[in-house]
Design an enzyme around this catalytic site. Structure first.
Site, PDB file in Angstrom:
ATOM      1  N   ASP A  38     -84.032 -52.131 -37.173  1.00  0.00           N
ATOM      2  CA  ASP A  38     -85.415 -51.745 -37.437  1.00  0.00           C
ATOM      3  C   ASP A  38     -85.526 -51.647 -38.960  1.00  0.00           C
ATOM      4  O   ASP A  38     -84.528 -51.451 -39.643  1.00  0.00           O
ATOM      5  CB  ASP A  38     -85.668 -50.381 -36.771  1.00  0.00           C
ATOM      6  N   ASP A 264     -84.561 -45.820 -35.593  1.00  0.00           N
ATOM      7  CA  ASP A 264     -84.765 -44.386 -35.812  1.00  0.00           C
ATOM      8  C   ASP A 264     -86.001 -43.830 -35.102  1.00  0.00           C
ATOM      9  O   ASP A 264     -86.121 -42.619 -34.933  1.00  0.00           O
ATOM     10  CB  ASP A 264     -84.937 -44.106 -37.305  1.00  0.00           C
ATOM     11  N   ASP A 268     -88.599 -47.382 -31.297  1.00  0.00           N
ATOM     12  CA  ASP A 268     -87.357 -48.132 -31.124  1.00  0.00           C
ATOM     13  C   ASP A 268     -86.646 -47.774 -29.821  1.00  0.00           C
ATOM     14  O   ASP A 268     -85.728 -48.492 -29.393  1.00  0.00           O
ATOM     15  CB  ASP A 268     -86.401 -47.853 -32.289  1.00  0.00           C
TER      16      ASP A 268
HETATM   17  P1  ADP Z   1     -91.789 -49.904 -38.041  1.00  0.00           P
HETATM   18  O1  ADP Z   1     -91.497 -50.800 -36.888  1.00  0.00           O
HETATM   19  O2  ADP Z   1     -91.576 -50.599 -39.343  1.00  0.00           O
HETATM   20  O3  ADP Z   1     -91.000 -48.606 -37.965  1.00  0.00           O
HETATM   21  P2  ADP Z   1     -94.392 -48.969 -36.882  1.00  0.00           P
HETATM   22  O4  ADP Z   1     -94.248 -49.749 -35.616  1.00  0.00           O
HETATM   23  O5  ADP Z   1     -94.287 -47.504 -36.778  1.00  0.00           O
HETATM   24  O6  ADP Z   1     -93.380 -49.539 -38.033  1.00  0.00           O
HETATM   25  O7  ADP Z   1     -95.813 -49.314 -37.536  1.00  0.00           O
HETATM   26  C1  ADP Z   1     -96.233 -50.658 -37.685  1.00  0.00           C
HETATM   27  C2  ADP Z   1     -97.419 -50.765 -38.612  1.00  0.00           C
HETATM   28  O8  ADP Z   1     -98.549 -50.072 -38.065  1.00  0.00           O
HETATM   29  C3  ADP Z   1     -97.205 -50.131 -39.975  1.00  0.00           C
HETATM   30  O9  ADP Z   1     -96.576 -51.011 -40.871  1.00  0.00           O
HETATM   31  C4  ADP Z   1     -98.653 -49.822 -40.392  1.00  0.00           C
HETATM   32  O10 ADP Z   1     -99.278 -50.977 -40.879  1.00  0.00           O
HETATM   33  C5  ADP Z   1     -99.289 -49.439 -39.088  1.00  0.00           C
HETATM   34  N1  ADP Z   1     -99.227 -47.974 -38.884  1.00  0.00           N
HETATM   35  C6  ADP Z   1     -98.447 -47.291 -38.019  1.00  0.00           C
HETATM   36  N2  ADP Z   1     -98.690 -45.968 -38.077  1.00  0.00           N
HETATM   37  C7  ADP Z   1     -99.620 -45.791 -39.032  1.00  0.00           C
HETATM   38  C8  ADP Z   1    -100.302 -44.648 -39.585  1.00  0.00           C
HETATM   39  N3  ADP Z   1    -100.066 -43.394 -39.180  1.00  0.00           N
HETATM   40  N4  ADP Z   1    -101.207 -44.882 -40.557  1.00  0.00           N
HETATM   41  C9  ADP Z   1    -101.484 -46.126 -40.991  1.00  0.00           C
HETATM   42  N5  ADP Z   1    -100.883 -47.232 -40.520  1.00  0.00           N
HETATM   43  C10 ADP Z   1     -99.977 -47.083 -39.552  1.00  0.00           C
HETATM   44 MG    MG Z   2     -88.431 -47.062 -37.952  1.00  0.00          MG
END
Ligand code: ADP
Ligand code: MG
Length: 319
Positions: A38, A264, A268
């Protein structure tokens, strides 16, 4: 694995900051040929910092907008002044994000705080996992997150494309912000790659493993980070929705790969369960740790390599 292997494995793990859930895991780790990471919070620290606030749309160019006449508890945007407008947009976004625990949300709230921008209350809040948030604030109804989140509400993000693309090429996570159905600005947050991520990827590749990045983040941002880590751009799976992360692992496994998933977040967890071996970052969410077979107590990606070496050493010693 034999009970002896279990014992040796746990003893070693205790001194190395790598926790294995039982001896069978050691055997599973040994057969791994593909390591899926991730991005946010795993390859990076997950400690995001607000880096940019930009105005987009009509407000960026004109001094349009109504006079500041609070009406029914809703604060109106200031009629002029770029700084005041930026503060308004940032304040609205931070108010909306105050209801979220996401690292992006925390960065925006902290960034507003640091800039002396007031954070207001939220009356309705909706977290859209892997997309962003939608919230009713004292500055109007705020939508912030992926382009799709706004587009799905009928908001054209086209005018934000310039700044979004530029910020993403810098490896930042950039998000359009809409207030009361109108595109207002773009916020960006950035996160540092963990020190050992690059050497770990190099060592895993050296060992002959495939190294893959799986992220909900934007393609451009993901590729910029992959380049910093040394992951092949062809092995970057970006813009993956939380519910689809496990599918990507399954797909790799269907192709014959034996997958270790390292993550994390709550998003995931299903992928950690699906993979032959799920590895959680120690400071990660409880759900991730519960779903994982191995926990890295020091949050260090280099300990993935250590887990592989422990499993190899333990199994060969016992046999
Ligand atoms: P990752 O897989 O990198 O851990 P997430 O799946 O949690 O990321 O989030 C994917 C995308 O959704 C982020 O890159 C962002 O663009 C958007 N996003 C998620 N949560 C938020 C939030 N609280 N505020 C704004 N954008 C968000
Ligand atoms: Mg993450």
């Amino acid at each position: 694995a034999t009970p002896a292997a279990t014992m040796v494995g746990s003893t070693l793990s205790a001194t190395n900051g790598v926790l294995f859930k039982g001896g069978d895991v050691l055997e599973q780790v040994r057969g791994i040929d593909t390591i899926v990471f991730d991005k946010t919070g795993t390859l990076t620290h997950g400690e995001m910092v607000l880096t940019d606030v930009e105005l987009v749309g009509e407000r960026a160019a004109t001094d349009g907008g109504t006079d500041a006449t609070p009406d029914g508890g809703v604060l109106e945007p200031p009629s002029s002044g770029e700084d005041a407008l930026e503060s308004f947009v940032l304040g609205a976004a931070a108010s909306a994000e105050s209801g979220s625990e996401h690292p992006i949300a925390r960065a925006i709230v902290e960034g507003a705080d640091d800039r002396g921008v007031e954070i207001g209350g939220v009356s309705e809040f909706e977290n859209v996992p892997g997309q962003g948030v939608r919230a009713k604030t004292d500055r109007g109804t705020v939508l912030i997150g992926r382009r799709k989140l706004l587009e799905d509400s009928g908001i054209d993000t086209g005018p934000a494309e310039g700044p979004l693309t530029r910020l993403e090429r810098e490896g930042k996570t950039a998000m359009p912000v809409a207030i009361d159905g109108e595109l207002q600005g773009v916020l960006a947050v950035a996160d540092e790659v963990r020190e050992s991520a690059r050497e770990t990827a190099a060592a895993l590749l050296e060992r002959g493993s495939e190294v893959v990045m799986l992220t909900g983040d934007n393609e451009r941002t993901a590729r910029a980070v992959a380049e910093q880590v040394g992951i092949d751009p062809d092995n970057v799976r970006a813009e993956v929705l939380p519910e689809d992360k496990a599918d990507h692992v399954e797909e790799l496994q269907a192709g014959g790969a034996r997958v270790m998933m390292v993550g994390d977040g709550v998003n995931d967890a299903p992928a950690l369960t699906t993979a032959q071996v799920g590895v959680a970052i120690g400071s990660g969410t409880d759900v991730a740790i519960e779903s994982a077979d191995v926990t890295l107590m020091r949050d260090d990606p280099a300990d993935v390599l250590k887990a592989v070496r422990i499993s190899e050493a333990t199994i060969s010693k016992v046999r």
